[in-house]
Write an enzyme that holds these catalytic residues in place. Structure first.
Site, PDB file in Angstrom:
ATOM      1  CG  LEU A 147      -1.898  -1.192   1.288  1.00  0.00           C
ATOM      2  CD1 LEU A 147      -2.814  -1.059   2.511  1.00  0.00           C
ATOM      3  CD2 LEU A 147      -2.732  -1.331   0.021  1.00  0.00           C
ATOM      4  CG  HIS A 180      -3.035   1.234  -2.523  1.00  0.00           C
ATOM      5  ND1 HIS A 180      -1.689   0.960  -2.588  1.00  0.00           N
ATOM      6  CD2 HIS A 180      -3.600   0.527  -3.542  1.00  0.00           C
ATOM      7  CE1 HIS A 180      -1.446   0.133  -3.593  1.00  0.00           C
ATOM      8  NE2 HIS A 180      -2.583  -0.146  -4.188  1.00  0.00           N
ATOM      9  CD  GLN A 210      -5.372  -8.533 -11.116  1.00  0.00           C
ATOM     10  OE1 GLN A 210      -6.366  -8.818 -10.447  1.00  0.00           O
ATOM     11  NE2 GLN A 210      -4.942  -7.291 -11.228  1.00  0.00           N
ATOM     12  CG  ASP A 265      -4.840   0.410 -12.377  1.00  0.00           C
ATOM     13  OD1 ASP A 265      -3.974  -0.231 -12.978  1.00  0.00           O
ATOM     14  OD2 ASP A 265      -4.661   0.859 -11.212  1.00  0.00           O
ATOM     15  CB  SER A 297       2.808   1.983  -9.435  1.00  0.00           C
ATOM     16  OG  SER A 297       2.839   0.595  -9.698  1.00  0.00           O
TER      17      SER A 297
END
Ligand code: AMP
Length: 295
Positions: free
Chosen positions: A36, A40, A64, A153, A188
């Site tokens: 995190l 986030h 994914q 995203d 990220s």
């Protein structure tokens, strides 16, 4: 400080959520893959402003990942993550094991439609099937009233909105703008994997976005001509390799035929070493950190 519950299987999670609902309290949910960061935490804050209790999930979803090395390398500092959640007032962390999510015999996929065909969907086969499947499973366990996703995203956000509407999931989807480092790089979890020189090279991502938005502001009106300014920025960085840099229709993700405010998104994916970085902005209303970059 409140105790943060950590739940590790769907049954325990659902029981907790049912208890919260019985108290007449609403649930705001932030799905993550952990490691995190402040991006986030901005989602957690938004969840708290839309609901009574906040749940964060931390699950590195193998479905994914199209590359095994990327899945293996993904950072998993779970104790640190729970601490961050506790400090942010999160009531429950849902950190299911892989065995609880995908037990032997698991054989169902949620397959999104045409929104998943291009960009990230084309670059990472199966990626969005994995995202749609895990989001559906997480919603079923957490039973949120509201779920919060990042603009970072952007294609995923559009797809989740579609998923929630199409499958009548009864979850309100809220979005939060991308949180960036001072030099413009989007936060990220994968940034942790960049070494010093790679972190510097990664600056070409926000710089490329800045170059294209600047060209548009200066009157360049063909998508191709505007994008050339960004291609040049990435090409000048030897440690970076461009996956895509495109101006797309913000609703369909098909190529933007013309540059009109409000309907276009500038999206990119760049590899620095093994690390793949994605980013996007509204080229007609870029965030201040992108606008300030000197290109
Ligand atoms: P991840 O853990 O990378 O799967 O991301 C979990 C959620 O956090 C997704 O909705 C992301 O879009 C969002 N997110 C990731 N990075 C950022 C950021 N820099 N700013 C805002 N949201 C983000």
């Amino acid at each position: 400080m409140e105790v943060t519950r950590v739940l590790t299987d769907p049954t325990g999670m659902r029981q907790w959520s049912t208890g919260v609902a019985r108290q007449g309290r609403t649930i705001g949910f932030v799905p993550t893959m952990g490691a995190l960061h402040d991006g986030h935490l901005a989602l957690v804050e938004a969840a708290g402003s839309h609901a009574d209790a906040v749940v964060v999930s931390v699950f590195v979803n193998q479905l994914q990942f199209d590359q095994r090395v990327d899945f293996d390398a993904y950072p998993r500092p779970i104790d640190e993550d729970v601490d961050h959640c506790r400090h942010a007032g999160v009531e429950a962390v849902y950190a299911p094991t892989a065995a609880a999510m995908y037990p032997p015999g698991f054989d169902t996929r949620v397959v999104p439609g045409t929104l998943a065909d291009r960009l990230e969907g084309a670059a990472r086969p199966g990626h969005f099937d994995g995202v749609a499947t895990v989001v559906t499973k997480l919603f079923a366990a957490v039973r949120p009233d509201v779920a919060v996703f990042g603009e970072k995203d952007y294609q995923q956000l559009a797809l989740v909105r579609r998923l929630a509407a199409d499958l009548d999931l009864g979850v309100q989807i809220v979005s939060v703008p991308t949180v960036r480092d001072a030099d413009g790089l989007a936060l990220s979890s994968r940034n942790r994997l960049l070494d010093g020189p790679q972190r510097l090279a990664a600056r070409c991502v926000p710089r490329a976005l800045a170059a294209v938005t600047r060209a548009i502001r200066q009157g360049v009106d063909s998508p191709r001509a505007a994008l050339d300014h960004g291609f040049a920025v990435v090409a000048a960085e030897p440690a970076a390799r461009l996956d895509y840099l495109e101006l797309v229709d913000a609703a369909t993700f098909g190529p933007a035929r013309e540059l009109r405010p409000g309907s276009v998104r500038l999206v990119t994916a760049v590899r620095v070493g093994e690390i793949r970085l994605i980013d996007n902005v509204d080229p007609f209303d870029p965030p201040p950190l992108i606008e300030q970059i000197d290109v």
